[in-house]
Motif scaffolding. Structure first.
Motif, PDB file in Angstrom:
ATOM      1  N   LEU A   1       1.134  -1.190  -0.331  1.00 15.00           N
ATOM      2  CA  LEU A   1       0.048  -0.386   0.274  1.00 15.00           C
ATOM      3  C   LEU A   1       0.976   1.264   0.051  1.00 15.00           C
ATOM      4  O   LEU A   1       1.591   1.564   0.764  1.00 15.00           O
ATOM      5  CB  LEU A   1      -0.829   0.135   1.771  1.00 15.00           C
ATOM      6  CG  LEU A   1      -1.980   1.394   1.289  1.00 15.00           C
ATOM      7  CD1 LEU A   1      -2.658   1.449   0.363  1.00 15.00           C
ATOM      8  CD2 LEU A   1      -2.438   1.283   2.999  1.00 15.00           C
ATOM      9  N   THR A   2       1.051   1.974  -1.083  1.00 13.73           N
ATOM     10  CA  THR A   2       1.601   3.046  -1.215  1.00 13.73           C
ATOM     11  C   THR A   2       0.515   4.352  -0.986  1.00 13.73           C
ATOM     12  O   THR A   2      -0.270   4.529  -1.523  1.00 13.73           O
ATOM     13  CB  THR A   2       2.242   3.636  -1.775  1.00 13.73           C
ATOM     14  OG1 THR A   2       1.065   3.414  -3.398  1.00 13.73           O
ATOM     15  CG2 THR A   2       3.378   2.796  -2.691  1.00 13.73           C
ATOM     16  N   SER A   3       1.103   5.433  -0.515  1.00 17.39           N
ATOM     17  CA  SER A   3      -0.045   6.846  -0.089  1.00 17.39           C
ATOM     18  C   SER A   3       1.209   7.820  -0.474  1.00 17.39           C
ATOM     19  O   SER A   3       2.088   7.736  -0.017  1.00 17.39           O
ATOM     20  CB  SER A   3      -0.877   6.684   1.061  1.00 17.39           C
ATOM     21  OG  SER A   3       0.360   6.466   2.304  1.00 17.39           O
ATOM     22  N   THR A   4       0.159   9.337  -1.024  1.00 17.64           N
ATOM     23  CA  THR A   4       0.906  10.703  -0.383  1.00 17.64           C
ATOM     24  C   THR A   4      -0.467  11.051   0.027  1.00 17.64           C
ATOM     25  O   THR A   4      -1.655  11.030  -0.487  1.00 17.64           O
ATOM     26  CB  THR A   4       1.668  11.215  -2.112  1.00 17.64           C
ATOM     27  OG1 THR A   4       0.249  10.935  -3.390  1.00 17.64           O
ATOM     28  CG2 THR A   4       2.448  10.267  -2.031  1.00 17.64           C
ATOM     29  N   PRO A   5       0.314  12.615   1.095  1.00 14.72           N
ATOM     30  CA  PRO A   5      -0.520  13.008   1.154  1.00 14.72           C
ATOM     31  C   PRO A   5      -0.462  14.213   0.010  1.00 14.72           C
ATOM     32  O   PRO A   5       0.325  15.279  -0.374  1.00 14.72           O
ATOM     33  CB  PRO A   5       0.198  14.013   2.349  1.00 14.72           C
ATOM     34  CG  PRO A   5       1.617  13.798   2.250  1.00 14.72           C
ATOM     35  CD  PRO A   5       1.174  12.349   1.689  1.00 14.72           C
ATOM     36  N   PRO A   6      -1.590  14.918  -0.486  1.00 10.30           N
ATOM     37  CA  PRO A   6      -1.984  16.242  -1.217  1.00 10.30           C
ATOM     38  C   PRO A   6      -1.697  17.409  -1.012  1.00 10.30           C
ATOM     39  O   PRO A   6      -1.041  17.100   0.594  1.00 10.30           O
ATOM     40  CB  PRO A   6      -3.158  16.200  -1.867  1.00 10.30           C
ATOM     41  CG  PRO A   6      -4.285  15.429  -1.310  1.00 10.30           C
ATOM     42  CD  PRO A   6      -3.678  14.415  -0.181  1.00 10.30           C
ATOM     43  N   LYS A   7      -0.776  18.014  -1.322  1.00  8.77           N
ATOM     44  CA  LYS A   7       0.378  19.453  -0.842  1.00  8.77           C
ATOM     45  C   LYS A   7      -0.894  19.943  -0.339  1.00  8.77           C
ATOM     46  O   LYS A   7      -0.037  21.066   0.400  1.00  8.77           O
ATOM     47  CB  LYS A   7       0.961  20.436  -2.149  1.00  8.77           C
ATOM     48  CG  LYS A   7       1.648  19.446  -2.418  1.00  8.77           C
ATOM     49  CD  LYS A   7       3.143  20.863  -3.517  1.00  8.77           C
ATOM     50  CE  LYS A   7       4.094  19.401  -4.134  1.00  8.77           C
ATOM     51  NZ  LYS A   7       5.039  19.266  -3.038  1.00  8.77           N
ATOM     52  N   ASP A   8      -1.875  20.536  -1.051  1.00 12.63           N
ATOM     53  CA  ASP A   8      -2.945  21.408   0.102  1.00 12.63           C
ATOM     54  C   ASP A   8      -3.343  20.642   1.254  1.00 12.63           C
ATOM     55  O   ASP A   8      -4.645  21.374   2.120  1.00 12.63           O
ATOM     56  CB  ASP A   8      -3.648  22.007  -0.865  1.00 12.63           C
ATOM     57  CG  ASP A   8      -4.754  20.444  -0.486  1.00 12.63           C
ATOM     58  OD1 ASP A   8      -5.269  19.236  -0.333  1.00 12.63           O
ATOM     59  OD2 ASP A   8      -6.232  20.449  -1.771  1.00 12.63           O
ATOM     60  N   GLY A   9      -3.022  19.372   1.617  1.00 20.81           N
ATOM     61  CA  GLY A   9      -2.867  18.916   3.243  1.00 20.81           C
ATOM     62  C   GLY A   9      -4.355  18.279   3.070  1.00 20.81           C
ATOM     63  O   GLY A   9      -5.043  17.661   4.435  1.00 20.81           O
ATOM     64  N   THR A  10      -5.615  18.268   2.630  1.00 23.42           N
ATOM     65  CA  THR A  10      -6.757  17.707   2.609  1.00 23.42           C
ATOM     66  C   THR A  10      -6.793  16.136   1.977  1.00 23.42           C
ATOM     67  O   THR A  10      -6.196  16.492   0.911  1.00 23.42           O
ATOM     68  CB  THR A  10      -7.892  18.651   2.142  1.00 23.42           C
ATOM     69  OG1 THR A  10      -7.797  18.898   0.525  1.00 23.42           O
ATOM     70  CG2 THR A  10      -7.618  19.668   2.674  1.00 23.42           C
ATOM     71  N   GLY A  11      -7.525  15.144   2.592  1.00 20.90           N
ATOM     72  CA  GLY A  11      -7.503  13.526   1.833  1.00 20.90           C
ATOM     73  C   GLY A  11      -6.461  12.766   1.821  1.00 20.90           C
ATOM     74  O   GLY A  11      -5.500  13.595   2.037  1.00 20.90           O
ATOM     75  N   ALA A  12      -6.417  12.747   0.990  1.00 23.41           N
ATOM     76  CA  ALA A  12      -5.519  11.278   0.563  1.00 23.41           C
ATOM     77  C   ALA A  12      -5.253  11.009  -0.818  1.00 23.41           C
ATOM     78  O   ALA A  12      -6.463  11.067  -0.979  1.00 23.41           O
ATOM     79  CB  ALA A  12      -5.283  10.425   1.841  1.00 23.41           C
ATOM     80  N   ARG A  13      -4.363  10.314  -1.072  1.00 22.51           N
ATOM     81  CA  ARG A  13      -3.639   9.254  -2.304  1.00 22.51           C
ATOM     82  C   ARG A  13      -3.598   8.573  -2.008  1.00 22.51           C
ATOM     83  O   ARG A  13      -2.531   7.765  -1.038  1.00 22.51           O
ATOM     84  CB  ARG A  13      -3.022  10.180  -3.058  1.00 22.51           C
ATOM     85  CG  ARG A  13      -3.329  11.077  -4.013  1.00 22.51           C
ATOM     86  CD  ARG A  13      -1.881  11.841  -4.520  1.00 22.51           C
ATOM     87  NE  ARG A  13      -2.435  13.353  -4.626  1.00 22.51           N
ATOM     88  CZ  ARG A  13      -3.145  14.410  -5.332  1.00 22.51           C
ATOM     89  NH1 ARG A  13      -4.543  13.820  -5.421  1.00 22.51           N
ATOM     90  NH2 ARG A  13      -2.712  15.811  -5.110  1.00 22.51           N
ATOM     91  N   ALA A  14      -3.924   6.927  -2.442  1.00 21.17           N
ATOM     92  CA  ALA A  14      -3.566   5.443  -2.284  1.00 21.17           C
ATOM     93  C   ALA A  14      -3.492   4.733  -3.194  1.00 21.17           C
ATOM     94  O   ALA A  14      -4.546   4.673  -4.346  1.00 21.17           O
ATOM     95  CB  ALA A  14      -4.269   5.530  -0.937  1.00 21.17           C
ATOM     96  N   GLN A  15      -2.208   3.760  -3.158  1.00 18.62           N
ATOM     97  CA  GLN A  15      -2.763   2.616  -4.666  1.00 18.62           C
ATOM     98  C   GLN A  15      -2.502   1.245  -3.761  1.00 18.62           C
ATOM     99  O   GLN A  15      -1.023   1.311  -3.185  1.00 18.62           O
ATOM    100  CB  GLN A  15      -0.996   3.159  -5.069  1.00 18.62           C
ATOM    101  CG  GLN A  15      -1.693   4.123  -5.866  1.00 18.62           C
ATOM    102  CD  GLN A  15      -1.055   5.761  -5.071  1.00 18.62           C
ATOM    103  OE1 GLN A  15      -0.111   5.601  -4.565  1.00 18.62           O
ATOM    104  NE2 GLN A  15      -1.945   6.531  -5.293  1.00 18.62           N
TER     105      GLN A  15
END
Length: 121
Positions: free
Chosen positions: A83-97
């Motif tokens: 499971l990989t993830s990054t936080p968006p630069k605006d600090g809201t939500g998430a990205r996950a793969q």
């Protein structure tokens, strides 16, 4: 960037995505996904399969958007799944793969949730 470069670590997928997307390389972006991968994009929709993912990115990249690298969060690995993830630069939500190790030890995306924002009340 090498068009044939493979992700040898799960975290490489994010870097390769940014490089290929910024180069307008929809086929290269699609090559980061397994044949039957699922992409939750556009928001509220699901795109299934590498061919459909390529067609989607051809449309998106036609407008030449610019993607910035994002610092990955720690990767969670169990055997051949990660499971990989990054936080968006605006600090809201998430990205996950969810990514899977391939026979050649490279990694490809299986499930991609590129943008999730919690509902606001």
């Amino acid at each position: 960037m090498s068009e044939n470069e493979k992700a040898m670590k799960p975290e490489d997928l994010t870097r390769l995505f940014v490089e290929r997307a910024n180069a307008g390389d929809a086929a290269g972006v699609a090559a980061l996904y397994e044949e039957e991968a699922v992409l939750a994009y556009p928001p509220g929709s699901v795109t299934v399969g590498r061919g459909a993912i390529r067609a989607l990115w051809e449309k998106v990249l036609a407008d030449a958007p610019h993607f910035e690298p994002e610092q990955p969060l720690p990767t969670l690995v169990r055997g051949d799944i990660a499971l990989t993830s990054t936080p968006p630069k605006d600090g809201t939500g998430a990205r996950a793969q969810v990514v899977r190790r391939q026979a050649d030890n490279s990694w490809l995306r299986v499930i991609d949730q590129p943008e999730f924002r919690p509902p606001t009340n």
